[in-house]
Enzyme design. Structure first.
Site, PDB file in Angstrom:
ATOM      1  N   ARG A 276       0.559  -1.446   0.126  1.00 38.46           N
ATOM      2  CA  ARG A 276       0.034   0.269  -0.102  1.00 38.46           C
ATOM      3  C   ARG A 276       0.891   1.402   0.061  1.00 38.46           C
ATOM      4  O   ARG A 276       1.667   2.182   0.617  1.00 38.46           O
ATOM      5  CB  ARG A 276      -1.656   0.175   0.921  1.00 38.46           C
ATOM      6  CG  ARG A 276      -1.433   1.418   1.159  1.00 38.46           C
ATOM      7  CD  ARG A 276      -2.773   1.245   2.318  1.00 38.46           C
ATOM      8  NE  ARG A 276      -2.732   0.029   3.646  1.00 38.46           N
ATOM      9  CZ  ARG A 276      -2.058   1.474   4.554  1.00 38.46           C
ATOM     10  NH1 ARG A 276      -1.327   2.882   4.484  1.00 38.46           N
ATOM     11  NH2 ARG A 276      -1.174   0.706   5.667  1.00 38.46           N
ATOM     12  N   HIS A 280      -4.098   4.146   5.055  1.00 38.17           N
ATOM     13  CA  HIS A 280      -4.577   3.537   4.500  1.00 38.17           C
ATOM     14  C   HIS A 280      -6.048   4.078   4.500  1.00 38.17           C
ATOM     15  O   HIS A 280      -7.189   3.149   3.549  1.00 38.17           O
ATOM     16  CB  HIS A 280      -5.120   3.040   6.662  1.00 38.17           C
ATOM     17  CG  HIS A 280      -6.031   1.544   6.153  1.00 38.17           C
ATOM     18  ND1 HIS A 280      -6.053  -0.126   6.205  1.00 38.17           N
ATOM     19  CD2 HIS A 280      -7.426   1.600   6.996  1.00 38.17           C
ATOM     20  CE1 HIS A 280      -7.526  -0.008   6.364  1.00 38.17           C
ATOM     21  NE2 HIS A 280      -8.123   0.584   6.936  1.00 38.17           N
ATOM     22  N   TYR A 289       4.189   5.106  11.216  1.00 37.38           N
ATOM     23  CA  TYR A 289       4.282   4.138  11.439  1.00 37.38           C
ATOM     24  C   TYR A 289       5.240   3.452  10.375  1.00 37.38           C
ATOM     25  O   TYR A 289       5.394   1.674  11.101  1.00 37.38           O
ATOM     26  CB  TYR A 289       2.451   3.058  11.717  1.00 37.38           C
ATOM     27  CG  TYR A 289       2.295   3.076  10.663  1.00 37.38           C
ATOM     28  CD1 TYR A 289       2.270   1.934   9.665  1.00 37.38           C
ATOM     29  CD2 TYR A 289       0.510   3.925  11.083  1.00 37.38           C
ATOM     30  CE1 TYR A 289       0.780   2.553   8.496  1.00 37.38           C
ATOM     31  CE2 TYR A 289       0.013   4.058   9.690  1.00 37.38           C
ATOM     32  CZ  TYR A 289       0.245   3.109   8.555  1.00 37.38           C
ATOM     33  OH  TYR A 289      -0.571   3.341   7.507  1.00 37.38           O
TER      34      TYR A 289
END
Length: 382
Positions: A276, A280, A289
């Protein structure tokens, strides 16, 4: 009993963690690949595929237009035109490859990120945006394209797909069903239950997991100690890992799994190993993160770039083709932008209309209360 035999029965205490508590060593997973990141064509003994120049250009066009639509939707959300958007950036090959492997009579159960599969099924891109704008609950008839409405609840669509596939088998049809989900959803109980039922009932379903490495902010290694595709072995059906940034491999592997399902040989788990590239959803900040170096490494594996490189090396597409596609891409972006801004606001009372087929006194009471509540704003304005 000797001291030695007693010692053999009682493990020695240690202040350190035993080796059993450590993550087991894992062998490098097998990965089906037909097109390398450098745009070189390679062969695989189990997944042969022979595509014409037109077909290859078609796959490239699908990925380019899907990415352009996705970028426009992200921009629209940033401009306040959409409430939320789940980008597929970086996952185009997984979706277009698997989507083009489907027959018209196959049925698709997506999550909320399968914009490329929707494109392959002929769903107008503008119809995907109504739910994210908050003006409808989906915007298309699932039976018109055999493409179910987007599923927000994580993992539940795998159970829907399994049940549908069991029905297909009972009807004696030779069509197949495919369910899309992510690596995060693979930790849901719904997915485990669908694996059990599909295996026991030999359902003609393909479970297509897009492992994009991050379930929101949790990396895959925090969810499983084995590669995801190997989970299928415990349920009694095959699993295969495919290069999710290789549109040719995704097409070949999915087509093989669908054909297996149609032959009555049961389910298959396909793990498309991809990444990805963006957040998200537009409410997420991936810089919190994961490292920029990780994204940079995956950018070198870009699914669109590698197919373009192959087309250019093989003289299958010229500058005029790419220029025309760029123009078509911009036209699509403009059409989507204008369509979203022109979407009418929904009738706020319509939410009550289809709660029950024959009506309900309680729903009628709730409708009246909500109507009075809405009317109070107009009265205050006066």
């Amino acid at each position: 009993m000797t001291v030695e035999s007693t010692a053999a029965r009682k493990p020695r205490r240690s202040s350190k963690r035993t080796s059993a508590a450590k993550t087991p060593q894992k062998s490098e997973p097998q990965l089906v690949q037909l097109l390398t990141p450098e745009g070189e064509r390679v062969e695989h003994p189990d997944y042969a595929i022979d595509l014409s120049g037109d077909e290859l250009r078609g796959l490239y066009r699908d990925m380019v237009l899907t990415r352009r639509f996705d970028a426009e939707a992200t921009a629209l959300q940033r401009q306040g035109e959409l409430g939320l958007w789940a980008s597929l950036l970086g996952q185009e090959a997984a979706q277009i490859g698997s989507g083009r492997a489907l027959r018209d009579d196959d049925y698709v159960f997506p999550t909320y990120r399968e914009h490329g599969v929707a494109w392959c099924r002929g769903v107008d891109p503008t119809n995907l945006l109504g739910m994210f704008r908050g003006v409808n609950h989906g915007g298309w008839d699932p039976n018109s394209n055999n493409f179910h409405l987007y599923t927000i609840v994580i993992g539940s669509q795998t159970l829907h797909a399994t049940g549908y596939a069991m029905g297909v088998a009972k009807d004696g049809a030779d069509s197949a069903v495919i369910a899309y989900f992510g690596d995060g959803a693979s930790s849901q109980g719904d997915v485990a239950e669908s694996f059990t039922f599909s295996a026991v009932y030999n359902a003609p379903v393909v479970f297509f997991c897009q492992n994009n490495q991050w379930a929101i902010s949790e990396p895959t290694e925090r969810q499983t100690r084995v590669p995801l595709y190997q989970r299928a072995q415990g349920y009694g059906f095959p699993g295969v890992r495919v290069d999710g940034n290789d549109v040719l491999a995704c097409l070949a592997v999915t087509k093989s799994a669908l054909e297996r399902a149609r032959r009555g040989e049961g389910p298959t788990l396909v793990e498309a190993f991809t990444y990805r590239m963006g957040a998200h959803t537009t409410s997420d900040d991936p810089t919190k993160y994961r490292a920029d170096e990780e994204r940079a490494a995956w950018e070198a594996k870009d699914p669109i770039l590698r197919l373009r490189t192959y087309l250019e090396k093989q003289d299958l597409a010229d500058a005029a083709y790419f220029t025309a596609l760029d123009e078509e891409s911009e036209a699509l972006g403009k059409r989507v932008r204008e369509a979203v801004r022109a979407m009418p606001d929904p009738d706020r009372l319509a939410i009550f209309d289809h709660a029950y087929a024959d009506g309900s006194p309680l729903v009628d009471e709730e409708r009246a209360q909500f109507a009075a509540y809405q009317a109070s704003f107009a009265e205050e304005g006066n």
